[in-house]
Design a protein around this motif. Structure first.
Motif, mmCIF file in Angstrom:
data_model
loop_
_atom_site.group_PDB
_atom_site.id
_atom_site.type_symbol
_atom_site.label_atom_id
_atom_site.label_comp_id
_atom_site.label_asym_id
_atom_site.label_seq_id
_atom_site.Cartn_x
_atom_site.Cartn_y
_atom_site.Cartn_z
ATOM 1 N N GLU A 101 4.167 -4.561 -6.160
ATOM 2 C CA GLU A 101 4.088 -3.159 -6.564
ATOM 3 C C GLU A 101 4.649 -2.238 -5.484
ATOM 4 O O GLU A 101 5.324 -1.248 -5.784
ATOM 5 N N ALA A 102 4.370 -2.575 -4.208
ATOM 6 C CA ALA A 102 4.871 -1.744 -3.108
ATOM 7 C C ALA A 102 6.391 -1.819 -3.006
ATOM 8 O O ALA A 102 7.042 -0.841 -2.618
ATOM 9 N N LEU A 103 6.965 -2.960 -3.360
ATOM 10 C CA LEU A 103 8.431 -3.055 -3.392
ATOM 11 C C LEU A 103 9.004 -2.128 -4.458
ATOM 12 O O LEU A 103 10.041 -1.490 -4.263
ATOM 13 N N GLY A 104 8.324 -2.066 -5.616
ATOM 14 C CA GLY A 104 8.753 -1.145 -6.659
ATOM 15 C C GLY A 104 8.687 0.299 -6.196
ATOM 16 O O GLY A 104 9.580 1.107 -6.502
ATOM 17 N N GLU A 105 7.633 0.628 -5.414
ATOM 18 C CA GLU A 105 7.507 1.981 -4.887
ATOM 19 C C GLU A 105 8.590 2.269 -3.864
ATOM 20 O O GLU A 105 9.147 3.374 -3.829
ATOM 21 N N ARG A 106 8.891 1.285 -3.028
ATOM 22 C CA ARG A 106 9.921 1.484 -2.014
ATOM 23 C C ARG A 106 11.291 1.676 -2.648
ATOM 24 O O ARG A 106 12.133 2.437 -2.149
ATOM 25 N N ALA A 107 11.510 1.007 -3.789
ATOM 26 C CA ALA A 107 12.818 1.100 -4.452
ATOM 27 C C ALA A 107 12.947 2.356 -5.313
ATOM 28 O O ALA A 107 13.985 3.035 -5.292
ATOM 29 N N PHE A 108 11.900 2.694 -6.063
ATOM 30 C CA PHE A 108 11.991 3.801 -7.027
ATOM 31 C C PHE A 108 10.800 4.759 -6.940
ATOM 32 O O PHE A 108 10.420 5.362 -7.948
ATOM 33 N N ASN A 109 10.205 4.834 -5.759
ATOM 34 C CA ASN A 109 9.079 5.735 -5.525
ATOM 35 C C ASN A 109 7.888 5.377 -6.430
ATOM 36 O O ASN A 109 7.785 4.253 -6.894
ATOM 37 N N ARG A 110 7.030 6.340 -6.697
ATOM 38 C CA ARG A 110 5.804 6.039 -7.453
ATOM 39 C C ARG A 110 6.070 5.517 -8.870
ATOM 40 O O ARG A 110 5.374 4.606 -9.334
ATOM 41 N N PRO A 111 7.062 6.060 -9.615
ATOM 42 C CA PRO A 111 7.332 5.475 -10.939
ATOM 43 C C PRO A 111 7.637 3.977 -10.878
ATOM 44 O O PRO A 111 7.220 3.220 -11.762
ATOM 45 N N GLY A 112 8.363 3.545 -9.850
ATOM 46 C CA GLY A 112 8.650 2.114 -9.704
ATOM 47 C C GLY A 112 7.397 1.309 -9.485
ATOM 48 O O GLY A 112 7.241 0.213 -10.044
#
Length: 429
Positions: A101-112
């Motif tokens: 989930e943190a990788l998704g945040e790092r890539a596309f911020n909170r929506p990711g």
């Protein structure tokens, strides 16, 4: 970030700080295991995340692709799975984050972050519901198969009663464990159940005088690649296992993943090969059903059926861990560990999954759609997409080309399998 092969990191607020061995006591007080899980405990956990009831359908896939075609496809899919794990670990090492989930945040911020957490939650709830549905359907036959006389109206012939019982006695206590590393022992037991299944399939090849004709026709089935892809999905468990690994370095975790995927590949290939050579093109989509025709009430076959059910049962708590983690991340963010939230989320997920398994009449087709979308995203699309978004590698580099290939394959497999499922619904049985 991970440095010098001995450090790992935790997320504190919006910063990613390196954590060394001297900080282990602090991490332990925050709910992080101080010693860490051993190499083989982690490997067994990952193998348990990889292997499930999908092993029963691989012989059917081989019947539709041929031995050579199946072997090539299985090798390609397992290699791609290992490569996508490599990309996830590379990004984890580069950014210092310790969750999908943190990788998704790092890539596309909170929506990711929200999209990844929801994808993991839907995928794992679907998988757990399917596994419990299988247990509800198959446990009564497995239990009554050991009875020497005919039984009727007994409580153990009720699949719902058996399902609730094993959920309370086995699944719930294991799901309440705070760390995924604690499941290493049950995961090793589940893996040996799979080995037992493979050995029985090999032995029964020579004991069944199968009168069915050999049909050498090769028919590429659209179900084959999705079945193999879903059989190697373990990515939601990779980073939690990585965080709890003793001496957590990228290379050490990559070795864990390589060993797990290789051993799973060997077990898959052998069981699929001998299952196919037993029944050839008449192999059933669920391999064990074929043995009921030629070896009714065979003790060994009944035992291996029970072993597979136990392996599936022991896989449910492992799949539950990333689902619970996703729920807590969606509801509580990155707050410190809380036993109250831990227990409540555990009860909520298991209750919801149990109700789905009990009351949905045909859960496999419903979650087949979920699996064809979320599984391919987690296995192929997200690792490639996140790497292209986060990495500073040039677009024409080999790693970037591999990431693009993962995305293309994931989209192709996902769309193809979804279309096949929809067409099968329209055409009927």
């Amino acid at each position: 970030m991970l440095k010098n092969g001995a450090n790992y990191s935790v997320q504190t607020g919006s910063e990613y700080e390196p954590i060394g061995e001297e900080s282990r006591p602090l991490l332990a007080s925050q709910g992080v295991q101080a010693r860490g899980a051993s190499f083989w405990s982690s490997a067994f956990n990952l193998m348990n995340a990889i292997m499930g009831s999908g092993i029963l359908g691989l012989s059917y896939a081989m019947a539709n692709t041929g031995i050579i075609g199946f072997s090539i496809l299985l090798l390609v899919v397992s290699s791609l799975a290992a490569y996508s794990v490599h990309l996830l670990l590379l990004l984890c090492d580069k950014t210092g984050v310790n969750s999908y989930e943190a990788l998704g945040e790092r890539a596309f911020n909170r929506p990711g972050k929200i999209v990844v957490a929801c994808t993991i939650l839907i995928q794992n709830i679907g998988a757990m519901s399917t596994y419990l549905f299988i247990l509800k359907s198959e446990m009564p036959a497995a239990v009554t198969g050991f009875m020497s006389t005919e039984t009727s109206g007994k409580w153990f012939e009720d699949g719902v009663a058996l399902l609730i019982l094993v959920t309370l006695i086995v699944v719930l206590p294991l799901a309440l464990l705070p760390k995924i590393g604690f499941l290493g022992y049950t995961s090793s037991l589940a893996f040996f159940f799979m080995l037992f299944f493979t050995v029985v399939v090999m032995v029964k090849k020579w004991s069944i005088p199968c009168p069915l004709p050999v049909n050498a026709t090769v028919n590429l089935s659209a179900y084959a690649v999705p079945t193999m892809a879903f059989s190697f999905l373990c990515h939601t468990a990779v980073l939690p296992i990585y965080c709890e690994l003793h001496r957590p370095t990228k290379q050490r975790m990559q070795n864990v993943a390589n060993v797990s995927i290789f051993l799973s590949f060997v077990v898959y290939l052998i069981s699929a090969l001998f299952g196919y050579l037993t029944f050839y093109t008449h192999v059933d989509s669920e391999l064990l059903k074929g043995y009921d025709t030629y070896l009714p009430r065979d003790v060994v076959v009944i035992s291996v059926r029970l072993a597979i059910l136990l392996a599936v049962l022991l896989t449910v708590p492992l799949i539950h861990f990333p689902a619970r983690k996703a729920v807590l991340m969606l509801c509580r963010g990155d707050r410190e560990f809380s036993w109250l939230s831990h227990v409540l989320s555990c009860f909520f997920i298991l209750t919801f999954v149990l109700l789905l398994a009990i009351f949905v009449p045909d859960i496999r087709n419903v979650f087949g759609v979920v699996g064809s979308t979320t599984s391919t995203c987690l296995l192929f699309v997200y690792p490639g997409m996140f790497y292209l978004r986060i990495s500073s590698e040039p677009v024409r580099s080999l790693s970037s080309a591999g990431a693009v290939l993962l995305m293309v394959i994931g989209l192709f497999v996902g769309v193809l399998s979804l279309c096949v499922i929809i067409v099968s619904w329209v055409q009927g049985p």
